[in-house]
Design a protein around this motif. Structure first.
Motif, PDB file in Angstrom:
ATOM      1  N   ALA A 193       0.750  -1.181  -0.165  1.00 47.31           N
ATOM      2  CA  ALA A 193      -0.124   0.073  -0.138  1.00 47.31           C
ATOM      3  C   ALA A 193       0.800   1.247  -0.069  1.00 47.31           C
ATOM      4  CB  ALA A 193      -0.982   0.193   1.084  1.00 47.31           C
ATOM      5  N   PHE A 194       1.887   1.246   0.703  1.00 41.63           N
ATOM      6  CA  PHE A 194       2.623   2.576   0.925  1.00 41.63           C
ATOM      7  C   PHE A 194       3.012   3.402  -0.364  1.00 41.63           C
ATOM      8  CE2 PHE A 194       6.991   4.438   1.175  1.00 41.63           C
ATOM      9  CZ  PHE A 194       6.851   5.761   1.877  1.00 41.63           C
ATOM     10  N   PHE A 195       3.671   2.625  -1.345  1.00 42.38           N
ATOM     11  CA  PHE A 195       3.997   3.237  -2.616  1.00 42.38           C
ATOM     12  C   PHE A 195       2.692   3.884  -3.207  1.00 42.38           C
ATOM     13  CE2 PHE A 195       7.551   0.012  -1.957  1.00 42.38           C
ATOM     14  CZ  PHE A 195       8.521   0.990  -2.302  1.00 42.38           C
ATOM     15  N   ILE A 196       1.652   3.304  -3.156  1.00 42.75           N
ATOM     16  CA  ILE A 196       0.621   3.864  -3.855  1.00 42.75           C
ATOM     17  C   ILE A 196      -0.066   4.849  -3.153  1.00 42.75           C
ATOM     18  CG2 ILE A 196      -1.816   3.331  -4.747  1.00 42.75           C
ATOM     19  CD1 ILE A 196      -0.725   0.521  -5.514  1.00 42.75           C
ATOM     20  N   LEU A 210      -0.183   5.300 -16.137  1.00 46.93           N
ATOM     21  CA  LEU A 210       0.741   3.932 -15.975  1.00 46.93           C
ATOM     22  C   LEU A 210       0.460   3.075 -17.333  1.00 46.93           C
ATOM     23  CD1 LEU A 210       0.226   2.595 -12.348  1.00 46.93           C
ATOM     24  CD2 LEU A 210       2.228   3.507 -13.622  1.00 46.93           C
ATOM     25  N   ALA A 211      -0.933   3.155 -17.895  1.00 45.87           N
ATOM     26  CA  ALA A 211      -1.147   2.375 -18.850  1.00 45.87           C
ATOM     27  C   ALA A 211      -0.432   3.041 -20.201  1.00 45.87           C
ATOM     28  CB  ALA A 211      -2.596   2.618 -19.104  1.00 45.87           C
ATOM     29  N   SER A 212      -0.465   4.434 -20.067  1.00 47.47           N
ATOM     30  CA  SER A 212       0.376   5.301 -21.462  1.00 47.47           C
ATOM     31  C   SER A 212       1.748   4.823 -21.552  1.00 47.47           C
ATOM     32  CB  SER A 212       0.101   6.567 -21.316  1.00 47.47           C
ATOM     33  OG  SER A 212       0.885   7.410 -19.975  1.00 47.47           O
ATOM     34  N   ARG A 213       2.228   4.442 -20.161  1.00 46.22           N
ATOM     35  CA  ARG A 213       3.797   4.177 -20.145  1.00 46.22           C
ATOM     36  C   ARG A 213       4.053   2.637 -20.649  1.00 46.22           C
ATOM     37  NH1 ARG A 213       4.280   6.764 -14.466  1.00 46.22           N
ATOM     38  NH2 ARG A 213       6.347   5.371 -14.381  1.00 46.22           N
ATOM     39  N   ILE A 214       3.123   1.730 -21.154  1.00 48.27           N
ATOM     40  CA  ILE A 214       3.450   0.499 -21.373  1.00 48.27           C
ATOM     41  C   ILE A 214       3.742   0.610 -22.957  1.00 48.27           C
ATOM     42  CG2 ILE A 214       2.522  -1.840 -22.063  1.00 48.27           C
ATOM     43  CD1 ILE A 214       0.525  -1.420 -19.648  1.00 48.27           C
ATOM     44  N   ARG A 215       5.076   0.439 -23.286  1.00 50.91           N
ATOM     45  CA  ARG A 215       5.606   0.626 -24.505  1.00 50.91           C
ATOM     46  C   ARG A 215       5.605  -0.808 -25.449  1.00 50.91           C
ATOM     47  NH1 ARG A 215      11.412   2.064 -22.301  1.00 50.91           N
ATOM     48  NH2 ARG A 215      10.528   0.326 -21.268  1.00 50.91           N
ATOM     49  N   VAL A 263       9.731   2.848  -9.072  1.00 49.71           N
ATOM     50  CA  VAL A 263      10.026   2.406 -10.548  1.00 49.71           C
ATOM     51  C   VAL A 263       9.441   0.809 -10.756  1.00 49.71           C
ATOM     52  CG1 VAL A 263      11.588   2.086 -12.389  1.00 49.71           C
ATOM     53  CG2 VAL A 263      11.639   3.995 -11.133  1.00 49.71           C
ATOM     54  N   THR A 264      10.288  -0.014  -9.634  1.00 47.64           N
ATOM     55  CA  THR A 264       9.786  -1.260  -9.760  1.00 47.64           C
ATOM     56  C   THR A 264       8.456  -1.461  -9.526  1.00 47.64           C
ATOM     57  OG1 THR A 264      11.945  -1.857  -9.069  1.00 47.64           O
ATOM     58  CG2 THR A 264      10.335  -3.515  -8.541  1.00 47.64           C
ATOM     59  N   VAL A 265       7.926  -1.109  -8.507  1.00 46.29           N
ATOM     60  CA  VAL A 265       6.327  -1.025  -8.165  1.00 46.29           C
ATOM     61  C   VAL A 265       5.418  -0.707  -9.397  1.00 46.29           C
ATOM     62  CG1 VAL A 265       4.444  -0.198  -7.035  1.00 46.29           C
ATOM     63  CG2 VAL A 265       6.587  -0.650  -5.707  1.00 46.29           C
ATOM     64  N   GLU A 266       5.950   0.433 -10.105  1.00 45.52           N
ATOM     65  CA  GLU A 266       5.056   0.882 -11.406  1.00 45.52           C
ATOM     66  C   GLU A 266       5.118  -0.157 -12.319  1.00 45.52           C
ATOM     67  OE1 GLU A 266       4.330   5.559 -10.504  1.00 45.52           O
ATOM     68  OE2 GLU A 266       5.904   5.026 -11.914  1.00 45.52           O
ATOM     69  N   LEU A 269       2.964  -3.117 -11.719  1.00 46.82           N
ATOM     70  CA  LEU A 269       1.521  -2.984 -11.919  1.00 46.82           C
ATOM     71  C   LEU A 269       1.264  -2.997 -13.330  1.00 46.82           C
ATOM     72  CD1 LEU A 269       1.086   0.050  -9.445  1.00 46.82           C
ATOM     73  CD2 LEU A 269       0.050  -1.824  -9.391  1.00 46.82           C
ATOM     74  N   ARG A 270       2.246  -2.361 -14.255  1.00 52.85           N
ATOM     75  CA  ARG A 270       1.943  -2.181 -15.682  1.00 52.85           C
ATOM     76  C   ARG A 270       1.996  -3.741 -16.146  1.00 52.85           C
ATOM     77  NH1 ARG A 270       5.806   1.747 -15.416  1.00 52.85           N
ATOM     78  NH2 ARG A 270       7.272   0.615 -16.668  1.00 52.85           N
ATOM     79  N   LYS A 271       2.969  -4.450 -15.616  1.00 55.76           N
ATOM     80  CA  LYS A 271       3.314  -6.016 -16.246  1.00 55.76           C
ATOM     81  C   LYS A 271       2.013  -6.851 -15.931  1.00 55.76           C
ATOM     82  CE  LYS A 271       7.269  -7.374 -15.290  1.00 55.76           C
ATOM     83  NZ  LYS A 271       8.510  -7.988 -14.888  1.00 55.76           N
TER      84      LYS A 271
END
Length: 286
Positions: A193-196, A210-215, A263-266, A269-271
């Protein structure tokens, strides 16, 4: 490819005696699960999206797939008082998988808890395989709806690194930390929870960003539909980065820890969202 009924592995919490998120009522936080599922639903094919929407419409408790992705946690807190939910008790360990420190990866052979005379209690890896099969093969809408809600939740869980953590501290639940100077917390809470929550953002706007950063390169690398692979990746994060800063800081989690690991958390989430969408598309619009 997901192998049906395989006792594949018990990713992050190596068959711990209790689920890793006992302290935090909504693993990845309720917001984290909603973010993963909202990003995923936006990536579905039209046919798969229509079927997801149809199934969710059968459950009056939820207005969207993103909201329904917290159901698997919600029922855990209600089983004692609502006997009709106790049939789901076998899935209490299905939010995680335990792996010993220094292992080469998750042990597929010991993933699911099996005791003579009792129903198997699948780990997160085997639970994903089971519910993928149910969603694909069942003709009963009630069963398919349950499978969809479990899948949305468990794919999120398996991408939270400490749901593939060490059994000896229950995926970080037994590692005490202070968060921004406030004691009484544990490391699992930090990654749930903390990171979010530290960002204090509208979750829908965050999901959109976040979705816009899925390349395209991400999509090309995240095509595996093997939950064991997902669990091993999470375990690798636990081995490489989750504990180091906490140990050297005497258990203090603050802005520096946030900056080093967000960076890892995000990425997770995207993955998780990209893989959940791939999985649902493969089932609902093959």
């Amino acid at each position: 490819m997901i192998h049906p009924g395989s006792a594949v592995l018990m990713l992050a919490l190596g068959l711990a005696t209790s689920p890793p998120s006992e302290v935090s009522p909504l693993p990845w936080s309720g917001v984290g699960h909603r973010i993963v599922c909202q990003m995923a639903v936006e990536r579905l094919s039209p046919a798969a999206r229509a079927e997801v929407d149809r199934l969710i419409s059968l459950d009056p408790a939820y207005e969207s797939f993103a909201d329904a992705c917290v159901w698997a946690d919600d029922i855990r807190s209600r089983m004692r008082d609502e006997p009709e939910l106790r049939r789901f008790a076998v899935y209490t360990p299905s939010h995680y998988v335990n792996t010993p420190r220094g292992a080469i990866g998750v042990d597929a052979a010991s993933c699911t808890e099996r005791r003579e005379g009792r129903a198997p209690r699948p780990c997160v890896v085997d639970a994903i395989a089971e519910f993928a099969d149910s969603l694909r093969l069942s003709s009963a809408d009630e069963r398919r709806l349950e499978a969809l809600k479990f899948l949305g939740h468990f794919v999120g869980d398996i991408h939270q690194p400490l749901h593939s953590g060490y059994g000896d501290d229950r995926g970080g639940n037994d590692t005490s930390v202070s968060i921004m100077g406030e004691g009484g917390h544990n490391l699992h809470e930090v990654w749930d929870a903390f990171f979010i929550e530290h960002q204090d953002r509208d979750w829908r706007a965050y999901a959109t960003e976040l979705a816009s950063r899925i390349r395209p390169i991400d999509e090309a690398r995240w095509t595996s539909l093997e939950p064991l692979v997902w669990a091993d990746e999470s375990y690798q994060i636990v081995e490489d980065e989750v504990y180091g800063d906490v140990e050297t800081s005497g258990g203090y989690v603050g802005q520096l820890y946030f900056d080093r690991h967000i960076v890892t958390v995000e990425r997770q989430l995207r993955k998780g969202a990209a893989r959940l969408a791939l999985l649902l598309n493969s089932i609902l619009d093959p």
